[in-house]
Write a protein that holds these residues in place. Sequence first.
Motif, short mmCIF file in Angstrom:
data_model
loop_
_atom_site.label_atom_id
_atom_site.label_comp_id
_atom_site.label_asym_id
_atom_site.label_seq_id
_atom_site.Cartn_x
_atom_site.Cartn_y
_atom_site.Cartn_z
N ALA A 300 23.01 2.36 37.59
CA ALA A 300 22.20 3.54 37.90
C ALA A 300 22.02 3.66 39.42
O ALA A 300 22.08 4.76 39.98
CB ALA A 300 20.85 3.45 37.20
N ALA A 301 21.84 2.51 40.08
CA ALA A 301 21.65 2.53 41.55
C ALA A 301 22.93 3.01 42.24
O ALA A 301 22.87 3.74 43.23
CB ALA A 301 21.25 1.14 42.04
N LEU A 302 24.07 2.60 41.71
CA LEU A 302 25.34 3.10 42.29
C LEU A 302 25.48 4.60 42.04
O LEU A 302 25.90 5.36 42.92
CB LEU A 302 26.53 2.35 41.68
N ARG A 303 25.11 5.01 40.84
CA ARG A 303 25.21 6.44 40.50
C ARG A 303 24.33 7.27 41.43
O ARG A 303 24.75 8.33 41.91
CB ARG A 303 24.79 6.63 39.03
N GLU A 304 23.12 6.74 41.72
CA GLU A 304 22.22 7.45 42.66
C GLU A 304 22.88 7.62 44.02
O GLU A 304 22.58 8.55 44.77
CB GLU A 304 20.93 6.66 42.85
N ARG A 305 23.77 6.68 44.35
CA ARG A 305 24.48 6.75 45.64
C ARG A 305 25.81 7.48 45.51
O ARG A 305 26.68 7.38 46.39
CB ARG A 305 24.69 5.34 46.19
N GLY A 306 26.01 8.19 44.38
CA GLY A 306 27.21 9.01 44.21
C GLY A 306 28.45 8.23 43.83
O GLY A 306 29.57 8.64 44.15
N ILE A 307 28.25 7.09 43.13
CA ILE A 307 29.40 6.27 42.77
C ILE A 307 29.36 6.00 41.26
O ILE A 307 28.42 5.38 40.76
CB ILE A 307 29.38 4.92 43.54
N ALA A 308 30.36 6.51 40.54
CA ALA A 308 30.42 6.32 39.09
C ALA A 308 31.14 5.01 38.77
O ALA A 308 32.03 4.58 39.52
CB ALA A 308 31.15 7.47 38.43
N THR A 309 30.76 4.37 37.67
CA THR A 309 31.39 3.11 37.27
C THR A 309 31.73 3.18 35.78
O THR A 309 31.24 4.06 35.07
CB THR A 309 30.45 1.91 37.48
N GLY A 310 32.55 2.24 35.34
CA GLY A 310 32.88 2.16 33.91
C GLY A 310 32.63 0.76 33.40
O GLY A 310 32.18 -0.12 34.15
N LEU A 311 32.91 0.54 32.11
CA LEU A 311 32.78 -0.79 31.50
C LEU A 311 34.10 -1.14 30.82
O LEU A 311 34.53 -0.42 29.93
CB LEU A 311 31.67 -0.81 30.44
N SER A 312 34.72 -2.24 31.26
CA SER A 312 36.01 -2.59 30.68
C SER A 312 36.02 -4.10 30.42
O SER A 312 36.17 -4.82 31.38
CB SER A 312 37.14 -2.25 31.63
#
Length: 367
Positions: A300-312
């Motif tokens: 969520a903190a990365l998303r707030e900084r405009g960075i999307a992530t995934g789970l693999s």
Amino acid sequence: MLNFSQPCISEDTIAAMAQTMRSGWIASGPRVLEFEAALSQTFGGRPTRTLTSATGAMELALLACGIGPGDEVITSTQSFFSTMNMIVKVGAHPVFVDCELVTRAIDLDQVEAAITPRTKAIVPTHFPGALGDMDALYALARRHGLRVIEDAALVQGSEWQGRPVGSFGDIATFSFHPNKNMTTIEGGAIVVPDEATARRIEVLRFHGIERLPDDTRDVAVASGKYNMSDVSAAIGLAQLAQLPGFLAHRRRLAERYFEVFPQIGNAVLPPSGVEGQSWNMFCVLLPYEGLGSTRQAFRAALRERGIATGLSYEPSHSTSLGRSLGYRRGQFPNAERIGDETVTLPLHCGMEVADVDRICEAIRDII
Ligand SMILES: Cc1ncc(COP(=O)(O)O)c(C=O)c1O
């Protein structure tokens, strides 16, 4: 917002697609044959057929090996869900084993220990950065008379001792989903050892239809529909021409991650420094608990900084389906640790090296 994955579609690709759209032939036809021939060249000339997905390729690979009810297939619990699903869908039993922590390669000692008289095949899944020991895997399969179906969805362009995945071995399946190394929108390919198997795939990918000498048709086995369209194949041809550039760009981004990723105790980065590897994604394991946080909060903190992530990936054995097959948490510690701690960071051809710097800076800031 920086996507964690994104296709790279050039004007050439769009033009090739539009040309096919206008050609009067948009379903499977001449572009599919051309794409299959071009792909086959990248796999050392081995018989190659296209399909609508790597998931379909895995299903047809299992069927082409004659695998069905009563059979066991040994596979790593660290894979995308489709591997487990297709084994179950053809009626076989997935026998899960663990993977190596860093390479995520299937644990060959556990494979050997899991072999029974019912075992028919081994299905290893390859990950970016390093393959498992392919010589040892094939030696093991030969010793026990087992088929090997390599789930190579993530690693088009990776090599084992100078030879591309797909150009050696038994069967390999590839994905052209938009988040893979190249795309046909949806799509996949299968590389098989001989033309007879390739013809079997052709039958299985199109309703089980076989042509008879009098030009009528017969169906002996009920099958589905998995044939690629000419529009997708035209996209694939244009993408394949760009693949070396895509792979080089992805490699540069991965190298930058290794250079600037913050020092975090107990973090596990992907394998680095192995020659001839492709980089579809960059997954890191982070010790959230030790940092007094959770993965959800970190993402969520990365998303707030405009960075999307995934789970693999979440381990297959711990899904509801896996548990219904008798598996339980605690059986496969490496895959479970990966499932608990992994985060897929952005890595695609729409990014620049400066984006990697920004991501690593954001991670440092959050930590
Ligand atoms: C390891 C692996 N195998 C298979 C697949 C399925 O690919 P497709 O979407 O082409 O069916 C994926 C997709 O992410 C994957 O990561």
